[in-house]
Design an enzyme around this catalytic site. Structure first.
Site, PDB file in Angstrom:
ATOM      1  CE1 TYR A 147       0.449   1.076   4.487  1.00 30.72           C
ATOM      2  CE2 TYR A 147      -0.346  -1.180   4.689  1.00 30.72           C
ATOM      3  CZ  TYR A 147       0.245  -0.061   5.241  1.00 30.72           C
ATOM      4  OH  TYR A 147       0.633  -0.082   6.562  1.00 30.72           O
ATOM      5  CB  CYS A 148       1.322   4.295   0.680  1.00 33.37           C
ATOM      6  SG  CYS A 148       1.777   6.038   0.517  1.00 33.37           S
ATOM      7  N   PRO A 149       2.124   2.783  -2.676  1.00 33.19           N
ATOM      8  CG  PRO A 149       1.305   2.141  -4.766  1.00 33.19           C
ATOM      9  CD  PRO A 149       0.855   2.512  -3.383  1.00 33.19           C
TER      10      PRO A 149
END
Length: 281
Positions: A147-149
């Site tokens: 997540y939040c790449p």
């Protein structure tokens, strides 16, 4: 360490707010960073702001425009999460006392500070040095399924524990990192995946990250840091910064420090909420 800002690091002050876990608005620390950045741009000192936040879920601006975003926020709030839309780059991130947030607040110093990759390298260098004693190699580069790449995902053994974002103003900028120190990375990954399952209903492929919970891990899971991993990591960050400080630099920086007051922070919190909340047609 810190590459071309050794002089700044010598004057960098530490603002440790990790023990302040009051149940305040999820945007409070972002409002504080906004004001601290403004102060630095006006001649204040560079800062390393270390903070934690109680049960919150920070949403990226792009996430907030997904078809089911409001439904997803309502679901999170029914679980006891405070939600907010972040003013820095990046996507959805859950925060809790086992996530340590590090904000480097630095003045712009000419054309060399115009490239965001250099900003991220500075944070990467700090975190890598703070974890040197673990004997683990900290890699950078996007972790598929995390997540939040981003290009500056930080990982150990292929699993992400840290993401980096930035916020730029006219004369200063903030580099923000979230570091999952303790607890389960997979459980946080599952929470974010569930958020996107709701928020992304009806969206096009590629409009939001495809999260695989198993790609996330905490420093405790990756290094065996043990109970109190958040405190241990925060202490390591402070140790690195202190190793670069000079007595003269700190004294001079302290003379320029002017922290924002509570009322000012709360006013900025309201401004950020209105500024980044999507308007309905």
């Amino acid at each position: 360490m810190f590459e071309d800002i050794t002089e700044i690091a010598g004057q960098m002050l530490i603002l440790d707010r990790t023990a302040q876990l009051e149940d305040v608005d999820a945007l409070y620390p972002f409002a504080m960073d906004e004001l601290l950045c403004r102060r630095t741009g006006e001649g204040g000192p560079p800062l390393c702001h270390i903070w934690r936040h109680p049960r919150s879920f920070i949403i990226g601006l792009r996430d907030s425009r997904l078809p089911g975003a409001e439904q997803a926020r309502a679901w999170l709030e029914s679980l006891g999460y405070r939600t907010a839309i972040r003013n820095s780059g990046g996507a959805a991130v859950p925060l809790d006392p086992d996530v340590v947030n590090v904000s480097l607040i630095l003045p712009k110093r000419g054309a060399g500070d115009l490239h965001f990759h250099r900003d991220f390298e500075r944070m990467y260098a700090l975190i890598r040095q703070a974890l040197a004693a673990t004997g683990q190699t900290v890699d950078k580069g996007e972790v598929a399924g995390a997540y939040c790449p981003g290009d500056y995902d930080l990982s150990i053994g292929g699993r992400k524990f840290c993401g980096i974002a930035q916020r730029r103003q006219a004369h200063a900028y903030v580099i923000q990192a979230f570091v999952i120190a303790g607890g389960s990375g997979r459980e946080r990954g599952q929470l974010v995946k569930s958020f996107y399952d709701l928020a992304g209903a009806g969206a096009k492929d590629g409009d939001y990250p495809s999260v695989e919970p198993g790609t996330m891990a905490s420093l405790d899971e990756l290094t065996g840091m043990g109970p109190g991993a958040a405190d241990t990591f925060a202490a390591s960050v402070k140790e690195v910064v202190r190793s670069l400080q000079t007595a003269a630099g700190v004294a001079e920086a302290a003379s320029r420090l002017h922290l924002p007051g509570e009322e000012e922070i709360r006013e900025m919190t309201v401004k950020l909420m209105h500024r980044y909340t999507p308007r309905t047609p």
